[in-house]
Design an enzyme around this catalytic site. Structure first.
Site, mmCIF file in Angstrom:
data_model
loop_
_atom_site.group_PDB
_atom_site.id
_atom_site.type_symbol
_atom_site.label_atom_id
_atom_site.label_comp_id
_atom_site.label_asym_id
_atom_site.label_seq_id
_atom_site.Cartn_x
_atom_site.Cartn_y
_atom_site.Cartn_z
ATOM 1 C CB THR A 1 -0.885 -0.079 1.239
ATOM 2 O OG1 THR A 1 -1.293 1.314 1.394
ATOM 3 C CG2 THR A 1 -0.125 -0.328 2.500
ATOM 4 C CD GLU A 31 -2.125 5.231 4.781
ATOM 5 O OE1 GLU A 31 -1.806 5.242 6.069
ATOM 6 O OE2 GLU A 31 -2.656 6.086 4.101
HETATM 7 P P1 NAP Z 1 -11.581 -4.169 2.151
HETATM 8 O O1 NAP Z 1 -12.726 -3.938 1.273
HETATM 9 O O2 NAP Z 1 -11.707 -3.799 3.343
HETATM 10 O O3 NAP Z 1 -11.641 -5.812 2.113
HETATM 11 C C1 NAP Z 1 -10.667 -6.541 3.121
HETATM 12 C C2 NAP Z 1 -11.147 -7.979 3.130
HETATM 13 O O4 NAP Z 1 -10.097 -8.743 3.925
HETATM 14 C C3 NAP Z 1 -12.634 -8.455 3.243
HETATM 15 O O5 NAP Z 1 -12.906 -9.478 2.612
HETATM 16 C C4 NAP Z 1 -12.613 -8.726 4.613
HETATM 17 O O6 NAP Z 1 -13.669 -9.678 5.273
HETATM 18 C C5 NAP Z 1 -10.860 -9.614 4.662
HETATM 19 N N1 NAP Z 1 -10.465 -9.675 6.073
HETATM 20 C C6 NAP Z 1 -10.253 -8.758 6.918
HETATM 21 N N2 NAP Z 1 -9.708 -9.371 8.187
HETATM 22 C C7 NAP Z 1 -9.386 -10.669 7.893
HETATM 23 C C8 NAP Z 1 -8.733 -11.802 8.412
HETATM 24 N N3 NAP Z 1 -8.389 -11.421 9.716
HETATM 25 N N4 NAP Z 1 -9.048 -12.994 7.884
HETATM 26 C C9 NAP Z 1 -9.374 -13.111 6.567
HETATM 27 N N5 NAP Z 1 -10.105 -12.194 5.772
HETATM 28 C C10 NAP Z 1 -9.780 -10.938 6.570
HETATM 29 O O7 NAP Z 1 -10.239 -3.872 1.292
HETATM 30 P P2 NAP Z 1 -9.808 -3.586 -0.120
HETATM 31 O O8 NAP Z 1 -10.280 -2.103 -0.380
HETATM 32 O O9 NAP Z 1 -10.680 -4.554 -1.229
HETATM 33 O O10 NAP Z 1 -8.393 -3.736 -0.220
HETATM 34 C C11 NAP Z 1 -7.697 -5.101 -0.581
HETATM 35 C C12 NAP Z 1 -6.473 -5.053 0.219
HETATM 36 O O11 NAP Z 1 -5.507 -4.223 -0.530
HETATM 37 C C13 NAP Z 1 -6.264 -5.151 1.787
HETATM 38 O O12 NAP Z 1 -5.353 -5.709 2.053
HETATM 39 C C14 NAP Z 1 -5.535 -3.362 1.625
HETATM 40 O O13 NAP Z 1 -5.182 -3.384 2.768
HETATM 41 C C15 NAP Z 1 -5.194 -3.317 0.480
HETATM 42 N N6 NAP Z 1 -4.880 -1.896 0.008
HETATM 43 C C16 NAP Z 1 -6.073 -1.298 -0.490
HETATM 44 C C17 NAP Z 1 -6.216 -0.268 -1.157
HETATM 45 C C18 NAP Z 1 -7.311 0.495 -1.452
HETATM 46 O O14 NAP Z 1 -7.456 1.796 -1.791
HETATM 47 N N7 NAP Z 1 -8.544 0.080 -1.644
HETATM 48 C C19 NAP Z 1 -4.806 0.416 -1.436
HETATM 49 C C20 NAP Z 1 -3.691 -0.077 -1.190
HETATM 50 C C21 NAP Z 1 -3.891 -1.267 -0.436
HETATM 51 P P3 NAP Z 1 -14.826 -9.251 5.910
HETATM 52 O O15 NAP Z 1 -15.868 -8.896 4.634
HETATM 53 O O16 NAP Z 1 -15.210 -10.393 6.484
HETATM 54 O O17 NAP Z 1 -14.597 -8.062 6.297
HETATM 55 N N1 GDD Z 2 -12.388 7.190 6.504
HETATM 56 C C1 GDD Z 2 -12.586 8.528 6.491
HETATM 57 N N2 GDD Z 2 -13.558 9.212 7.306
HETATM 58 N N3 GDD Z 2 -11.550 9.382 6.388
HETATM 59 C C2 GDD Z 2 -11.480 10.895 6.181
HETATM 60 C C3 GDD Z 2 -12.844 11.381 6.757
HETATM 61 C C4 GDD Z 2 -13.893 10.724 7.232
HETATM 62 O O1 GDD Z 2 -14.721 11.028 7.771
HETATM 63 N N4 GDD Z 2 -12.591 12.825 6.837
HETATM 64 C C5 GDD Z 2 -11.142 13.023 6.414
HETATM 65 N N5 GDD Z 2 -10.710 11.998 5.975
HETATM 66 C C6 GDD Z 2 -9.353 11.737 5.346
HETATM 67 C C7 GDD Z 2 -8.376 10.763 6.201
HETATM 68 O O2 GDD Z 2 -7.949 11.415 7.177
HETATM 69 C C8 GDD Z 2 -7.587 10.543 5.137
HETATM 70 O O3 GDD Z 2 -6.606 11.332 5.069
HETATM 71 C C9 GDD Z 2 -8.171 10.325 3.811
HETATM 72 O O4 GDD Z 2 -9.474 10.969 4.287
HETATM 73 C C10 GDD Z 2 -8.461 9.074 3.374
HETATM 74 O O5 GDD Z 2 -9.139 8.125 4.218
HETATM 75 P P1 GDD Z 2 -9.670 6.594 3.891
HETATM 76 O O6 GDD Z 2 -10.339 6.826 2.777
HETATM 77 O O7 GDD Z 2 -9.996 6.228 5.117
HETATM 78 O O8 GDD Z 2 -8.229 6.015 3.246
HETATM 79 P P2 GDD Z 2 -7.063 5.723 3.633
HETATM 80 O O9 GDD Z 2 -5.975 6.801 2.545
HETATM 81 O O10 GDD Z 2 -6.745 6.093 5.043
HETATM 82 O O11 GDD Z 2 -6.818 4.388 3.476
HETATM 83 C C11 GDD Z 2 -7.024 3.712 2.310
HETATM 84 O O12 GDD Z 2 -5.991 3.550 1.030
HETATM 85 C C12 GDD Z 2 -4.588 3.011 1.388
HETATM 86 C C13 GDD Z 2 -3.780 3.154 0.555
HETATM 87 O O13 GDD Z 2 -3.299 4.538 0.482
HETATM 88 C C14 GDD Z 2 -7.279 2.049 2.839
HETATM 89 O O14 GDD Z 2 -8.012 1.717 1.379
HETATM 90 C C15 GDD Z 2 -6.192 1.488 3.133
HETATM 91 O O15 GDD Z 2 -6.577 0.011 3.061
HETATM 92 C C16 GDD Z 2 -4.949 1.739 1.719
HETATM 93 O O16 GDD Z 2 -3.880 0.897 2.005
#
Ligand code: NAP
Ligand code: GDD
Length: 385
Positions: A135, A137
């Site tokens: 990620t 992050e």
């Molecule tokens: P998501 O919608 O939150 O999905 C997470 C998945 O992981 C869900 O199916 C959840 O199951 C499962 N899970 C959580 N804890 C688990 C555990 N202990 N054992 C087995 N399964 C578990 O996340 P996503 O946005 O699809 O992201 C997919 C992956 O990419 C994650 O690893 C995330 O950290 C990473 N990532 C996401 C982003 C982004 O912007 N979306 C960017 C960079 C990296 P439940 O449905 O039961 O909760």
């Molecule tokens: N969730 C959330 N809710 N975020 C908020 C809010 C709120 O009400 N208001 C402001 N934000 C700001 C957060 O402080 C952060 O800076 C930004 O919006 C994005 O927050 P999220 O959408 O929660 O995503 P994230 O960037 O923290 O994390 C997501 O992206 C990562 C990749 O950079 C997740 O999908 C992570 O799993 C993923 O790794």
């Protein structure tokens, strides 16, 4: 068509569902790991299940498992003998990771080790490729702008630190055991099925709710943070491409453009013809309706804008949503992925915002219709995040 077998952890999540569809279209047999839940949580993959009402996809299967349960992981990898494992499961909410740091380290950090170790112990290093969902992050307090594969990491949350361990253990197993193990360092990616507690979906749902008179105001945290937002459909394709290479490697996947939360909110409201002014500073900032384009509102929402009015405060700041340490700016340089994988994003942010707002308006109208018929379709307690 491929005869490969893929195992996806996190199958019920946003990326798991898109990736499953992508691989099934390519002819894979797909096995998904699903956590046991006390309520239904398979809405994103319901179309793939066979049941009394539909045939489903005969190449799709699932099993119950958890990243914190090594014996379960070993058993299923042994049974399934996958060609490719996509480790997408994670406690993926950055703010929640401050409340559950130990669990996050266990699932997101050690969970990755459990998968790699299972492949090694079972003697599958020559057969099974592993993709780790790394990620942006990891970059946290960014040391360079834009961020590339060469940028030093500086995570800013228990989630980021757990993912740092997962990143390096993946690299280590690749080097130590000659495994095909790769990291996709993905920047934020969204879609109409993005989890409702991430900021983009929280905003597009609120636009729908407020337009239809079902919510007065949206509470947000830090509006100044900037994210490089892409579309999940494009990003799962990059995961697949990384796994088709001859050599394993790590790739940044990003659009190269960054946008503030405030600007995302402004554009999402503009989709329905509602133009916002932001007034005040810090915790006192507010988003106020400056003008309403009635034709656009009626075109998008399908009714006259009686629920809203000029001067209405629709965004307020609630410091509850601030994070103890914030990631202020993310913008990725995906030129390595472009040059080696031939990957470039197809969706624009503008189109994705339109798609998300339209989807949330449709969903709300359908749910509202069902609720009027006596069905309970949505639990608003989920707004605590
Ligand atoms: P998501 O919608 O939150 O999905 C997470 C998945 O992981 C869900 O199916 C959840 O199951 C499962 N899970 C959580 N804890 C688990 C555990 N202990 N054992 C087995 N399964 C578990 O996340 P996503 O946005 O699809 O992201 C997919 C992956 O990419 C994650 O690893 C995330 O950290 C990473 N990532 C996401 C982003 C982004 O912007 N979306 C960017 C960079 C990296 P439940 O449905 O039961 O909760
Ligand atoms: N969730 C959330 N809710 N975020 C908020 C809010 C709120 O009400 N208001 C402001 N934000 C700001 C957060 O402080 C952060 O800076 C930004 O919006 C994005 O927050 P999220 O959408 O929660 O995503 P994230 O960037 O923290 O994390 C997501 O992206 C990562 C990749 O950079 C997740 O999908 C992570 O799993 C993923 O790794």
């Amino acid at each position: 068509m491929s005869e490969k077998v893929a195992l996806i952890t996190g199958i019920t999540g946003q990326d798991g569902s898109y990736l499953a569809e992508h691989l099934l279209q390519k002819g894979y047999t797909v096995w998904g790991m699903k956590r046991r839940s006390s309520s239904f949580n398979t809405s994103r993959i319901d179309a793939l299940f066979a049941n009394d009402r539909q045939e489903g996809n005969p190449h799709f299967h699932y099993f119950y498992g958890d990243l914190t349960d090594a014996s379960n992981i070993i058993r299923y990898i042994q049974e399934i003998q996958p060609d490719e494992i996509y480790n997408l499961a994670a406690m993926s909410h950055v703010k929640v990771s401050f409340d559950t740091p130990e669990y996050t380290g266990n699932a997101d950090g050690l969970g990755t080790l459990r998968i790699l170790e299972a492949v090694r112990m079972l003697g599958l290093t020559g057969k099974t490729k592993v993709y780790q969902a790394s990620t942006s992050e990891l970059f946290g307090l960014v040391q360079q702008v834009p961020q590339s594969e060469k940028t030093p990491f500086y995570p800013r949350s228990p989630y980021g630190v757990a993912k740092l361990y997962a990143y390096w253990i993946t690299v280590n197993y690749r080097e130590a055991y000659d495994m095909f193990a790769c990291n996709g360092i993905l920047f934020n990616h969204e879609s109409p099925v993005r989890g409702e507690t991430f900021v983009t979906r929280k905003i597009t749902r609120a636009v729908a709710n407020i337009s239809l008179g079902m919510q007065k105001v949206l509470s947000l945290g830090n509006l100044d943070a900037k994210r490089d937002w892409g579309h999940a459909k494009d990003f799962v394709e990059a995961m697949y491409l990384m796994m088709q290479q001859d050599q394993p490697d790590d790739y940044v996947i990003a659009t190269g453009k960054t946008t503030s939360i405030r600007e995302f909110a402004r554009r999402a409201f503009a989709e329905v013809g509602v133009h916002l002014d932001f007034v005040g500073n810090g915790a006192n900032e507010k988003g106020v309706i400056a003008a309403i384009d009635r034709n656009r509102f009626e075109g998008m929402v399908g009714m006259r804008p009686d629920a809203i009015y000029t001067g209405q405060e629709v965004i307020q700041i609630d410091p509850f949503y601030y994070r103890p340490t914030e990631v202020s700016l993310l913008i990725g340089d995906a030129s390595k992925a472009r040059d080696i994988l031939g990957w470039t994003p197809k969706h624009t942010l503008e189109d994705m915002i339109t798609e998300m707002v339209e989807n949330d308006i449709d969903l709300l109208k359908r749910n509202h219709h069902l609720m009027k018929s006596g069905f309970v379709v949505h639990n608003e307690l989920e707004d605590i995040f």
